[in-house]
Design an enzyme around this catalytic site. Sequence first.
Site, short mmCIF file in Angstrom:
data_model
loop_
_atom_site.label_atom_id
_atom_site.label_comp_id
_atom_site.label_asym_id
_atom_site.label_seq_id
_atom_site.Cartn_x
_atom_site.Cartn_y
_atom_site.Cartn_z
N ASN A 7 0.88 -1.17 0.00
CA ASN A 7 0.00 0.00 0.00
C ASN A 7 0.91 1.22 0.00
OD1 ASN A 7 -1.43 2.32 0.91
ND2 ASN A 7 -3.04 1.03 1.76
N GLU A 34 -3.87 1.99 -2.95
CA GLU A 34 -3.98 3.42 -2.66
C GLU A 34 -3.13 4.27 -3.62
OE1 GLU A 34 -5.30 5.38 1.07
OE2 GLU A 34 -4.10 3.79 2.00
N ASP A 149 -3.82 -4.94 0.93
CA ASP A 149 -4.09 -4.35 2.23
C ASP A 149 -5.50 -4.78 2.61
OD1 ASP A 149 -4.70 -2.80 4.41
OD2 ASP A 149 -4.44 -0.87 3.41
N ASN A 151 -6.80 -4.50 5.66
CA ASN A 151 -7.33 -3.70 6.76
C ASN A 151 -7.94 -4.59 7.85
OD1 ASN A 151 -6.90 -0.79 6.63
ND2 ASN A 151 -7.95 -0.89 4.67
N ASP A 220 -1.41 -6.26 6.02
CA ASP A 220 -1.11 -6.52 4.61
C ASP A 220 -0.73 -8.00 4.47
OD1 ASP A 220 -0.85 -3.55 3.40
OD2 ASP A 220 -0.01 -3.62 5.42
N ASP A 249 2.73 4.69 5.06
CA ASP A 249 2.57 4.14 6.41
C ASP A 249 2.57 2.62 6.38
OD1 ASP A 249 0.18 4.37 5.04
OD2 ASP A 249 -0.99 5.09 6.74
N HIS A 250 2.55 2.02 5.18
CA HIS A 250 2.67 0.57 5.02
C HIS A 250 4.05 0.24 4.48
CE1 HIS A 250 -1.78 -0.37 5.14
NE2 HIS A 250 -1.79 0.93 4.94
#
Length: 260
Positions: A7, A34, A149, A151, A220, A249-250
């Site tokens: 991501n 994303e 991802d 989530n 992930d 942030d991933h």
Amino acid sequence: MKLATWNINSLKVRLPQVLDWLAANPVDALCLQELKLTDDKFPLEAFTQMGYHAVWAGQKTYNGVAILSREPGSAMVRNIPGMDDPQQRLLAVTLPSPAGDVRVICAYCPNGQALDSDKYVYKLDWFRQLHGWLAEEMKSYPRLALLGDYNVAPADEDVHNPAKWVGQVLVSEPERVAFRALLELGLTDSFRLFDQPEKSFSWWDYRMFAFRRNAGLRIDHILLSQPLAQRCVACVIDKEPRANEQPSDHTPVVATLDLA
């Protein structure tokens, strides 16, 4: 064959980081989530120059997914068939391998926002729709990999401090049930095929020095059908890109398959 997911949290911002990572880690396929850009803004030439083919589904400001691959993909599917959803969250292509065709699916599963949110209801419905489609897809493609991802942190061991996350999205029981339902289709969490360091995470909040404190979540994942899981020889989380300046942030997750 190496399959990876990342991501990237804005491909426009982090394209140089993706190119640098691919140069150092020449995987056979990289699933990105994303993208946060429209189809016409996708930087195809940058990837072509590195020897990669690409398919993508863009969306302004939010969402967006792409699959980069050494070999051109076929039988592309964009979004979950039969689901009326304007959000660009899923791509699938078929890639050749010495063991036969491999179905690679890139998914950006909804976040859900909060347990009392309409977005949480949408998230659970999205997982149900994904499950129904995958059940049919696996009949046609015995070698299938679902990367992305999700989530969802599947278990407490995937959360830095489970007590602090009680009552929040990403860890709720209905979300974990939805994740387990995918495994019950015959998919395997490739990361858990191997002994892994404790506190192994793939996402860390930008706030509160979370990465420095390793206060993260493992959300992930690379799920593999049994014919691929049996040939998986490694699965690792590459934390190095999370230490970049202006990182996502991933961070990437990479599975290695012995398909020779």
